[in-house]
Design a protein around this motif. Structure first.
Motif, PDB file in Angstrom:
ATOM      1  N   MET A   1      -8.316 -38.809 -75.399  1.00  0.00           N
ATOM      2  CA  MET A   1      -9.280 -37.715 -75.481  1.00  0.00           C
ATOM      3  C   MET A   1      -8.555 -36.422 -75.849  1.00  0.00           C
ATOM      4  N   GLU A   2      -9.025 -35.794 -76.896  1.00  0.00           N
ATOM      5  CA  GLU A   2      -8.408 -34.552 -77.356  1.00  0.00           C
ATOM      6  C   GLU A   2      -8.796 -33.393 -76.437  1.00  0.00           C
ATOM      7  N   GLU A   3      -7.821 -32.569 -76.075  1.00  0.00           N
ATOM      8  CA  GLU A   3      -8.068 -31.374 -75.283  1.00  0.00           C
ATOM      9  C   GLU A   3      -7.847 -30.141 -76.154  1.00  0.00           C
ATOM     10  N   ILE A   4      -8.789 -29.210 -76.080  1.00  0.00           N
ATOM     11  CA  ILE A   4      -8.742 -28.005 -76.897  1.00  0.00           C
ATOM     12  C   ILE A   4      -8.794 -26.800 -75.963  1.00  0.00           C
ATOM     13  N   HIS A   5      -7.843 -25.888 -76.082  1.00  0.00           N
ATOM     14  CA  HIS A   5      -7.807 -24.692 -75.243  1.00  0.00           C
ATOM     15  C   HIS A   5      -8.298 -23.498 -76.053  1.00  0.00           C
ATOM     16  N   LEU A   6      -9.348 -22.846 -75.546  1.00  0.00           N
ATOM     17  CA  LEU A   6      -9.909 -21.671 -76.201  1.00  0.00           C
ATOM     18  C   LEU A   6      -9.868 -20.483 -75.245  1.00  0.00           C
ATOM     19  N   ASN A   7      -9.857 -19.284 -75.800  1.00  0.00           N
ATOM     20  CA  ASN A   7      -9.632 -18.099 -74.977  1.00  0.00           C
ATOM     21  C   ASN A   7     -10.693 -17.018 -75.112  1.00  0.00           C
ATOM     22  N   SER A   8     -11.811 -17.334 -75.750  1.00  0.00           N
ATOM     23  CA  SER A   8     -12.875 -16.350 -75.861  1.00  0.00           C
ATOM     24  C   SER A   8     -14.182 -17.026 -76.256  1.00  0.00           C
ATOM     25  N   PHE A   9     -15.269 -16.290 -76.079  1.00  0.00           N
ATOM     26  CA  PHE A   9     -16.587 -16.756 -76.500  1.00  0.00           C
ATOM     27  C   PHE A   9     -16.624 -16.922 -78.011  1.00  0.00           C
ATOM     28  N   ASP A  10     -15.978 -16.012 -78.721  1.00  0.00           N
ATOM     29  CA  ASP A  10     -15.931 -16.101 -80.185  1.00  0.00           C
ATOM     30  C   ASP A  10     -15.187 -17.348 -80.641  1.00  0.00           C
ATOM     31  N   ASP A  11     -14.142 -17.733 -79.902  1.00  0.00           N
ATOM     32  CA  ASP A  11     -13.414 -18.966 -80.239  1.00  0.00           C
ATOM     33  C   ASP A  11     -14.344 -20.169 -80.160  1.00  0.00           C
ATOM     34  N   PHE A  12     -15.206 -20.178 -79.133  1.00  0.00           N
ATOM     35  CA  PHE A  12     -16.147 -21.293 -78.971  1.00  0.00           C
ATOM     36  C   PHE A  12     -17.156 -21.313 -80.118  1.00  0.00           C
ATOM     37  N   ASN A  13     -17.663 -20.141 -80.491  1.00  0.00           N
ATOM     38  CA  ASN A  13     -18.584 -20.067 -81.622  1.00  0.00           C
ATOM     39  C   ASN A  13     -17.941 -20.567 -82.900  1.00  0.00           C
ATOM     40  N   GLU A  14     -16.683 -20.193 -83.102  1.00  0.00           N
ATOM     41  CA  GLU A  14     -15.971 -20.635 -84.310  1.00  0.00           C
ATOM     42  C   GLU A  14     -15.791 -22.142 -84.314  1.00  0.00           C
ATOM     43  N   LYS A  15     -15.444 -22.714 -83.153  1.00  0.00           N
ATOM     44  CA  LYS A  15     -15.290 -24.165 -83.047  1.00  0.00           C
ATOM     45  C   LYS A  15     -16.623 -24.860 -83.329  1.00  0.00           C
TER      46      LYS A  15
END
Length: 229
Positions: A1-15
């Motif tokens: 299972m791939e784990e992805i670390h994000l650091n902002s709401f904008d990062d989530f939107n981009e993903k």
């Protein structure tokens, strides 16, 4: 299972904007990144032969809950979905087709919440195989992983864009039963929780919209107090 670390709401939107248009994505938010994809009944150690086993508590729920329901369930699948959404331990795992709703559940807090754990959103990727017709067999006879759209028998399921997975052995992590490429885990640092809740509220994602009843209104107002401090 791939784990992805994000650091902002904008990062989530981009993903989210990188998702493939011909693929379906389903989301499950968890308050702690350590939480696994195990249905609630699978997290309880029930002794063999125990009277209060999975099927017994389900039967008791059906016997006692009916007077409080506006819709009379027509099969055990509908009953199980209602039981799950009202807190009974079941072999279902909740998913949503709306990533913002998953973020709400991942960042949901109580007045005494002082947890420092990172929070996460699981992503289930499906190109096909979503079941919209109720299976002919009992939920307790399921022998493979299924992703179901059970009829919206409560407003909570409807407002949460709810879907469910079910599996034969609820004690096994769902990701162990699927192709590893079908599950991703997005992890956020704990200190983003309050900021995320405020942003979600601007999109109309809060307790009163997710739980469309008196409890939801009260919970939303309580959360408003939390996030104002």
């Amino acid at each position: 299972m791939e784990e992805i670390h994000l650091n902002s709401f904008d990062d989530f939107n981009e993903k989210f904007n990188q998702f493939e248009p011909d693929t379906r994505y389903f989301f499950r938010g968890v308050k702690k990144e350590s939480y696994k994809l195990i249905p609630t009944i699978g997290r309880i150690d029930i002794s063999l032969g125990s009277y209060f086993n999975e099927k017994t508590i389900f039967k008791i729920f059906k016997n006692q809950a009916l007077p409080f329901l506006s819709h009379r369930p027509v099969n055990d699948w509908e009953w199980l979905a209602i039981a799950q959404h009202h807190g009974l331990p079941t072999r279902l795992l909740d998913w949503t087709s709306n990533p913002l709703i998953a973020l709400y559940f991942a960042t949901e807090s109580d007045l005494d919440d002082i947890q420092t754990d990172n929070f996460s959103v699981y992503i289930l990727i499906k190109k096909e195989g979503i079941i919209y017709d109720i299976p002919d067999h009992s939920p307790f006879d399921t022998n493979e992983v299924k992703l179901l759209s059970i009829p919206h028998v409560t407003s909570r399921i409807k407002n949460q864009f709810g879907y469910f997975t079910i599996q034969e052995d609820p004690k096994i992590e769902l990701n162990e039963l699927l192709n590893p490429n079908r599950i991703r885990k997005v992890i956020f640092p704990n200190q983003l929780k309050k900021d995320f809740r405020r942003k979600l509220n601007t999109y109309g994602i809060n307790a009163s919209s997710i739980f469309p009843d008196v409890d939801g209104i009260a919970k939303h107002l309580r959360n408003t107090i939390i996030d104002d401090f």
